[in-house]
Design an enzyme around this catalytic site. Sequence first.
Site, PDB file in Angstrom:
ATOM      1  N   ARG A   1      39.541  34.596  42.137  1.00 36.45           N
ATOM      2  CA  ARG A   1      39.590  36.049  42.330  1.00 36.45           C
ATOM      3  C   ARG A   1      40.511  36.696  41.323  1.00 36.45           C
ATOM      4  O   ARG A   1      41.607  36.231  41.073  1.00 36.45           O
ATOM      5  CB  ARG A   1      40.015  36.371  43.762  1.00 36.45           C
ATOM      6  CG  ARG A   1      38.788  36.652  44.605  1.00 36.45           C
ATOM      7  CD  ARG A   1      39.043  36.721  46.050  1.00 36.45           C
ATOM      8  NE  ARG A   1      40.209  37.502  46.397  1.00 36.45           N
ATOM      9  CZ  ARG A   1      40.670  37.577  47.645  1.00 36.45           C
ATOM     10  NH1 ARG A   1      40.069  36.924  48.596  1.00 36.45           N
ATOM     11  NH2 ARG A   1      41.730  38.294  47.918  1.00 36.45           N
TER      12      ARG A   1
ATOM     13  N   ASP B   1      43.429  41.313  44.007  1.00 33.25           N
ATOM     14  CA  ASP B   1      43.669  41.372  45.445  1.00 33.25           C
ATOM     15  C   ASP B   1      43.928  42.814  45.832  1.00 33.25           C
ATOM     16  O   ASP B   1      44.773  43.472  45.215  1.00 33.25           O
ATOM     17  CB  ASP B   1      44.936  40.568  45.799  1.00 33.25           C
ATOM     18  CG  ASP B   1      44.606  39.218  46.369  1.00 33.25           C
ATOM     19  OD1 ASP B   1      43.727  39.146  47.251  1.00 33.25           O
ATOM     20  OD2 ASP B   1      45.231  38.236  45.944  1.00 33.25           O
TER      21      ASP B   1
ATOM     22  N   ARG C   1      33.274  40.079  39.893  1.00 35.58           N
ATOM     23  CA  ARG C   1      32.034  39.775  39.189  1.00 35.58           C
ATOM     24  C   ARG C   1      31.993  40.351  37.781  1.00 35.58           C
ATOM     25  O   ARG C   1      31.223  39.887  36.952  1.00 35.58           O
ATOM     26  CB  ARG C   1      30.825  40.266  39.992  1.00 35.58           C
ATOM     27  CG  ARG C   1      30.225  39.174  40.834  1.00 35.58           C
ATOM     28  CD  ARG C   1      29.130  39.705  41.723  1.00 35.58           C
ATOM     29  NE  ARG C   1      29.612  39.907  43.064  1.00 35.58           N
ATOM     30  CZ  ARG C   1      29.319  40.955  43.811  1.00 35.58           C
ATOM     31  NH1 ARG C   1      28.579  41.914  43.344  1.00 35.58           N
ATOM     32  NH2 ARG C   1      29.784  41.038  45.020  1.00 35.58           N
TER      33      ARG C   1
ATOM     34  N   ASP D   1      45.095  44.758  49.169  1.00 38.83           N
ATOM     35  CA  ASP D   1      45.567  44.580  50.546  1.00 38.83           C
ATOM     36  C   ASP D   1      45.878  45.921  51.185  1.00 38.83           C
ATOM     37  O   ASP D   1      46.642  46.714  50.618  1.00 38.83           O
ATOM     38  CB  ASP D   1      46.843  43.725  50.580  1.00 38.83           C
ATOM     39  CG  ASP D   1      46.563  42.251  50.368  1.00 38.83           C
ATOM     40  OD1 ASP D   1      45.413  41.825  50.597  1.00 38.83           O
ATOM     41  OD2 ASP D   1      47.489  41.522  49.971  1.00 38.83           O
TER      42      ASP D   1
HETATM   43  O1  GSY Z   1      48.100  38.699  48.229  1.00 32.94           O
HETATM   44  C1  GSY Z   1      49.132  38.253  47.491  1.00 32.94           C
HETATM   45  C2  GSY Z   1      48.709  37.392  46.339  1.00 32.94           C
HETATM   46  N1  GSY Z   1      49.907  36.712  45.870  1.00 32.94           N
HETATM   47  C3  GSY Z   1      50.869  37.211  45.064  1.00 32.94           C
HETATM   48  C4  GSY Z   1      51.069  38.445  44.408  1.00 32.94           C
HETATM   49  O2  GSY Z   1      50.263  39.386  44.501  1.00 32.94           O
HETATM   50  N2  GSY Z   1      52.211  38.563  43.655  1.00 32.94           N
HETATM   51  C5  GSY Z   1      53.131  37.553  43.536  1.00 32.94           C
HETATM   52  N3  GSY Z   1      54.195  37.749  42.779  1.00 32.94           N
HETATM   53  N4  GSY Z   1      52.959  36.363  44.157  1.00 32.94           N
HETATM   54  C6  GSY Z   1      51.856  36.207  44.914  1.00 32.94           C
HETATM   55  N5  GSY Z   1      51.475  35.138  45.619  1.00 32.94           N
HETATM   56  C7  GSY Z   1      50.308  35.458  46.185  1.00 32.94           C
HETATM   57  S1  GSY Z   1      49.416  34.388  47.193  1.00 32.94           S
END
Ligand code: GSY
Length: 183
Positions: A101, A104, A92, A106
Site C-alpha cells: 500500500r 494510509d 493502483r 486514517d
Molecule cells: O497507519 C500507520 C502506518 N504506520 C506509520 C506511519 O504512518 N508513520 C510512521 N512514522 N510509522 C508508522 N508505522 C506504521 S504501521
Amino acid sequence: MGMASQYEHKAEAYIALGSNIGDREELLQEAINLIDSEPDICVMHVSGIYETDPVGYTDQPPFLNMAVAVTTSLEPMKLLHTLLELEGRLGRIRHERWGPRTIDLDLLLYDNVRMDQEELTLPHPRMMERSFVLVPLHDVISSSHPLHEEVATISAAALQGGKEGITLWKTINWRSASEPFEN
Ligand code: GSY
C-alpha cells in the site's frame, strides 16, 4: 448542489495521511486532491508534511505523514468507506498489480462522536500514542477548531510525546474554495 444538501449538517472530521512507498509527496498531494474532489467532502485545512521514523515495524523506509481537517455531510461509516475506496485508487496508480500500500488514510476524529464498532472506533484508538499522528493533527486542529473537545488533550500529548524522529519536510498551501480570500 441540490436544495436539500445546501442545508445539510456538515460535520468536521480529521484524517491522518501517511506514505512510505513511491513518490510519497506526490501521493499525499494526490490523496488530498481526491478527498477534496469528493462531492460530500471539503478539505478545509492541511498540516505541514512531516518526515517520520517508522514506528512498530521499524525495518521499512521513513514515512511522510500529515493530517487534514475536512467538513463532510457523510456519516462516519460512509466517510470511512470513501477513504478506503480512495486508498485503493491511489494504490493502483503506482502499482499495476497487487502490491504494497502506497498510502494510509486514517479517520481520527468526527465531531465529538465516540463509537466502538468492529470496523471503526472514534476517536482513533491508537492516535494518542503516535507522535507521527499527533504532531500534524495539532497543526490543523488548533487552527480549525480551537473549541474541539479533544484539542487540549492532543496538544498536551503532542508536546509530551516529543518530536523525536519527526522532521518538518515542507509546508503546502491550501485554500479551500469555501473560505474567503485573504490579503
Ligand atoms: O497507519 C500507520 C502506518 N504506520 C506509520 C506511519 O504512518 N508513520 C510512521 N512514522 N510509522 C508508522 N508505522 C506504521 S504501521
